[in-house]
Design a protein around this motif. Structure first.
Motif, PDB file in Angstrom:
ATOM      1  N   UNK A 124      84.276  35.838  57.240  1.00 20.83           N
ATOM      2  CA  UNK A 124      84.078  36.454  55.927  1.00 20.83           C
ATOM      3  C   UNK A 124      83.678  37.913  56.117  1.00 20.83           C
ATOM      4  N   UNK A 125      84.370  38.765  55.414  1.00 23.11           N
ATOM      5  CA  UNK A 125      84.138  40.207  55.517  1.00 23.11           C
ATOM      6  C   UNK A 125      83.508  40.679  54.217  1.00 23.11           C
ATOM      7  N   UNK A 126      82.403  41.423  54.370  1.00 19.21           N
ATOM      8  CA  UNK A 126      81.746  41.975  53.183  1.00 19.21           C
ATOM      9  C   UNK A 126      82.228  43.410  52.965  1.00 19.21           C
ATOM     10  N   UNK A 127      82.999  43.638  51.890  1.00 16.01           N
ATOM     11  CA  UNK A 127      83.491  45.005  51.638  1.00 16.01           C
ATOM     12  C   UNK A 127      82.426  45.828  50.926  1.00 16.01           C
ATOM     13  N   UNK A 128      81.211  45.797  51.466  1.00 14.50           N
ATOM     14  CA  UNK A 128      80.060  46.493  50.883  1.00 14.50           C
ATOM     15  C   UNK A 128      79.730  46.006  49.477  1.00 14.50           C
ATOM     16  N   UNK A 129      79.974  44.698  49.254  1.00 11.89           N
ATOM     17  CA  UNK A 129      79.610  44.070  47.986  1.00 11.89           C
ATOM     18  C   UNK A 129      78.185  43.538  48.091  1.00 11.89           C
ATOM     19  N   UNK A 130      77.838  43.002  49.285  1.00 12.02           N
ATOM     20  CA  UNK A 130      76.443  42.656  49.521  1.00 12.02           C
ATOM     21  C   UNK A 130      76.053  41.233  49.224  1.00 12.02           C
ATOM     22  N   UNK A 131      77.004  40.345  48.937  1.00 11.94           N
ATOM     23  CA  UNK A 131      76.635  38.952  48.725  1.00 11.94           C
ATOM     24  C   UNK A 131      76.592  38.209  50.051  1.00 11.94           C
ATOM     25  N   UNK A 132      77.725  38.132  50.711  1.00 12.95           N
ATOM     26  CA  UNK A 132      77.706  37.537  52.046  1.00 12.95           C
ATOM     27  C   UNK A 132      78.868  38.074  52.855  1.00 12.95           C
ATOM     28  N   UNK A 133      78.877  37.804  54.153  1.00 11.91           N
ATOM     29  CA  UNK A 133      79.949  38.302  55.009  1.00 11.91           C
ATOM     30  C   UNK A 133      79.446  39.308  56.023  1.00 11.91           C
ATOM     31  N   UNK A 134      80.271  39.541  57.047  1.00 14.87           N
ATOM     32  CA  UNK A 134      79.966  40.571  58.038  1.00 14.87           C
ATOM     33  C   UNK A 134      80.407  41.905  57.436  1.00 14.87           C
ATOM     34  N   UNK A 135      79.522  42.914  57.435  1.00 16.98           N
ATOM     35  CA  UNK A 135      79.932  44.208  56.877  1.00 16.98           C
ATOM     36  C   UNK A 135      81.220  44.695  57.545  1.00 16.98           C
ATOM     37  N   UNK A 136      82.133  45.171  56.735  1.00 19.90           N
ATOM     38  CA  UNK A 136      83.474  45.530  57.205  1.00 19.90           C
ATOM     39  C   UNK A 136      83.411  46.598  58.301  1.00 19.90           C
ATOM     40  N   UNK A 137      82.339  47.384  58.316  1.00 25.41           N
ATOM     41  CA  UNK A 137      82.228  48.469  59.303  1.00 25.41           C
ATOM     42  C   UNK A 137      81.801  47.973  60.686  1.00 25.41           C
ATOM     43  N   UNK A 138      81.315  46.741  60.776  1.00 29.79           N
ATOM     44  CA  UNK A 138      80.748  46.287  62.062  1.00 29.79           C
ATOM     45  C   UNK A 138      81.801  45.607  62.937  1.00 29.79           C
TER      46      UNK A 138
ATOM     47  N   UNK B 297      67.564  35.806  43.781  1.00 37.19           N
ATOM     48  CA  UNK B 297      67.929  37.122  43.241  1.00 37.19           C
ATOM     49  C   UNK B 297      69.240  37.076  42.467  1.00 37.19           C
ATOM     50  N   UNK B 298      70.165  36.233  42.900  1.00 32.39           N
ATOM     51  CA  UNK B 298      71.443  36.168  42.187  1.00 32.39           C
ATOM     52  C   UNK B 298      72.125  34.837  42.437  1.00 32.39           C
ATOM     53  N   UNK B 299      72.955  34.466  41.480  1.00 29.74           N
ATOM     54  CA  UNK B 299      73.734  33.229  41.577  1.00 29.74           C
ATOM     55  C   UNK B 299      75.180  33.541  41.233  1.00 29.74           C
ATOM     56  N   UNK B 300      76.116  33.076  42.054  1.00 33.69           N
ATOM     57  CA  UNK B 300      77.499  33.001  41.582  1.00 33.69           C
ATOM     58  C   UNK B 300      77.806  31.513  41.436  1.00 33.69           C
ATOM     59  N   UNK B 301      79.108  31.172  41.368  1.00 42.32           N
ATOM     60  CA  UNK B 301      79.412  29.774  41.041  1.00 42.32           C
ATOM     61  C   UNK B 301      78.727  28.793  42.003  1.00 42.32           C
ATOM     62  N   UNK B 302      78.861  29.024  43.317  1.00 37.83           N
ATOM     63  CA  UNK B 302      78.257  28.098  44.296  1.00 37.83           C
ATOM     64  C   UNK B 302      77.198  28.774  45.167  1.00 37.83           C
ATOM     65  N   UNK B 303      77.180  30.099  45.183  1.00 37.90           N
ATOM     66  CA  UNK B 303      76.286  30.868  46.060  1.00 37.90           C
ATOM     67  C   UNK B 303      74.962  31.177  45.371  1.00 37.90           C
ATOM     68  N   UNK B 304      73.883  31.091  46.125  1.00 38.41           N
ATOM     69  CA  UNK B 304      72.610  31.655  45.695  1.00 38.41           C
ATOM     70  C   UNK B 304      72.104  32.597  46.766  1.00 38.41           C
ATOM     71  N   UNK B 305      71.550  33.731  46.356  1.00 35.13           N
ATOM     72  CA  UNK B 305      70.958  34.675  47.313  1.00 35.13           C
ATOM     73  C   UNK B 305      69.457  34.709  47.050  1.00 35.13           C
ATOM     74  N   UNK B 306      68.687  34.374  48.110  1.00 31.05           N
ATOM     75  CA  UNK B 306      67.230  34.446  47.985  1.00 31.05           C
ATOM     76  C   UNK B 306      66.736  35.720  48.658  1.00 31.05           C
TER      77      UNK B 306
END
Lengths: 357, 357
Positions: A124-138, B297-306
């Motif tokens: 999973x790649x995080x496009x600087x959205x910040x929910x989850x994933x490896x930051x795209x720059x790393x 801090x946030x919820x999407x459909x299945x994800x929660x971020x603490x």
């Protein structure tokens, strides 16, 4: 007439939404792996088969089981791997090609120890959205994670998965396009370094607005099958592309404040809302076209209060019903647990009686 | 260990919450007609019988059917009458004493024409909350509505029903007390003019904070059976009176931002939130006691971020679980559709497999 809140689906609009996205994917030369988390319905899933879809995306292991039981054999669970659920991965990967997401080597190792069958892992790649994933720059971290997957006994790299969820903050087609092009631009480095691995990109706003997907080779939008009022606000669709609406009984009218009480609350619509002009809307009556002052102002468990323009108010009568676009169709469908079609058929939802869940 | 988001209920706390409210009602000399919309469970409903409860309150006709099938014979549907649903009222009132709410003569007349059996009607009184009901100050309108009920063929006046929902805006016990005393004060005129009719008053904050209920002769709180983090913020309860918690798998940890990704999203918790200090919380980890910086801090459909304090973050491990208080237990239970007890029993919820709905 249904005397309780009822979720209707217009299958003509569903077909037209699917046809448009399938055709766009074909023209852009990307694989169309639609997300089924919005409809969660075998009946609606089957329509996708008519448009050549064979690989699908879901948001949970239980949803993968549900669609595997309807003959879907190529399923991505677009949620980071849950090491506690190894028995479930083993079960579904006996008979289907199952892929899921991963972010850390720790999870690859913990999971691999418990697997019996092959499991595809998208990084999973995080496009600087910040929910989850490896930051795209790393890039180094991505390489190292890829090595861990390749070195494991049961996992193989399925590619990269990128959800540009920040498009949901947009308020126009142009804004969506800007955010999604920036996200895709960041993925160019992945194509350059790992030219053989698929890149799956997929949020409804991006996929609705763009016609080409740069380095991406797969798309997995979900909400577009129904759309909703949030997507209208974002700029993904027009109101006549929304395929679902709630029909709710008008329970009482309050002429002193131009408000109407409906049966239809948080347990039907969900509490998701959007900011429209200077108010927060929990649903948009389809009569809205007649007046911008008309919207669902508040929801409690079973109650909904619609604020009306004087003109709309005068048309709403106790003992009749009102049709309302949901703000977030995924959550409304998840709560309503079945669909009615215009001709009175009832379609399954995973959570409902027919879903058997 | 459950590998997916799971709702646990602590029956010791449930019993103690019920016992306290039943005893308070007894001391205050009011009938205790608890609202079952929070738990929606036959198993939990049965516990109320041990505390002498025989009349109950529900929020929908379907919920009335559910509890009628478990032997409850005196049910108030605390929602304004739905004239479209006359067949359903006729069906349930064959075998039970059913009461519902009414606000207008139009509804009394329309409904009466379609009824076969006796139906009790509480006049819903709006204590200047503004959701629904006849404004408490409009005595002439109340009298006229009462005449319409008395003059009908099938309906009889069950009393007055008053939901002081504005207590939910409170942030302390004192504020709740002030708002609820003001609401009760407004009901004094009803007792004076209609001394023989019951007055039912019932929101959880008021009933938790007050010890006497002035002119009210019945109380119908619901949420108190479980409470939740919203009720802690309002001032209704302390955290150790909350009887339910979600157990969610820790999926990934993000050390660069002290955040943890859990499986547990909007389809589990609901999107209800509370303002706590300067943030919006969608759930409160039970580890919270260790740190005020830790919250969902946030919820999407299945994800929660603490979002975690550094100390809490260091304790959360991939492949383990975290226990979280829901913000709004009614909506979380409605979504989770079953309960686990500490000793592994599974209790029914109306929406779930065991509920058969």
């Amino acid at each position: 007439m249904q005397p309780f809140p009822t979720l209707y689906v217009d299958l003509d609009i569903v077909r037209s939404n699917i046809a448009r996205m399938a055709s766009k994917a074909e023209k852009a030369g990307v694989e169309f792996r639609p997300h089924f988390k919005t409809h969660q319905s075998k009946a609606i899933g089957k329509i996708f088969r008519e448009y050549g879809v064979s690989g699908i995306t879901v948001s949970s292991i239980k949803m993968a089981e549900y669609f595997l039981n309807d003959g879907w054999g190529d399923i991505t669970i677009a949620f980071p791997a849950n090491v506690l659920a190894h028995d479930y991965y083993n079960n579904i990967s006996k008979t289907a090609s199952v892929k899921t997401l991963v972010i850390s080597e720790e999870v690859v190792q913990k999971l691999d120890n418990k697997l019996d069958n092959e499991l595809g892992l998208y990084i999973e790649i995080d496009p600087d959205y910040g929910r989850s994933g490896v930051p795209v720059s790393e890039l180094e971290r991505i390489k190292s994670l890829l090595n861990a997957i390749e070195g494991s006994d049961h996992c193989y790299p399925a590619g990269f998965y990128c959800h540009a969820g920040h498009t949901y903050k947009a308020c126009s087609k142009d804004e969506v396009e800007k955010i999604s092009r920036e996200a895709l631009q960041k993925l160019e480095a992945l194509r350059e370094h790992f030219p053989d691995l698929p890149i799956c990109f997929g949020d409804t706003p991006s996929c609705s607005v763009l016609d080409d997907f740069g380095p991406a080779t797969q798309i997995s939008p979900g909400n577009f099958v129904f759309y909703d009022w949030m997507q209208v606000q974002i700029g993904s669709c027009s109101p006549n592309e929304i395929a679902v609406y709630m029909q709710c009984p008008v329970i009482e009218t309050f002429s002193d404040r131009n408000q109407v009480l409906i049966h239809g609350g948080a347990v039907h619509f969900s509490k998701d809302s959007v900011q429209v002009d200077d108010y927060l809307s929990y649903g948009e009556p389809m009569l809205k076209y007649l007046s911008e002052e008309t919207y669902v102002k508040s929801l409690s468990q079973e109650h909904g209060i619609i604020q009306c323009s004087p003109d709309v108010f005068s048309k709403l009568k106790v003992g009749e019903t009102i049709q309302i676009f949901p703000i977030h169709s995924c959550l409304t469908a998840d709560l309503m647990r079945e669909y009615y079609t215009k001709d009175g058929q009832v379609l399954d939802h995973m959570n409902g009686k027919m879903g058997g869940s």
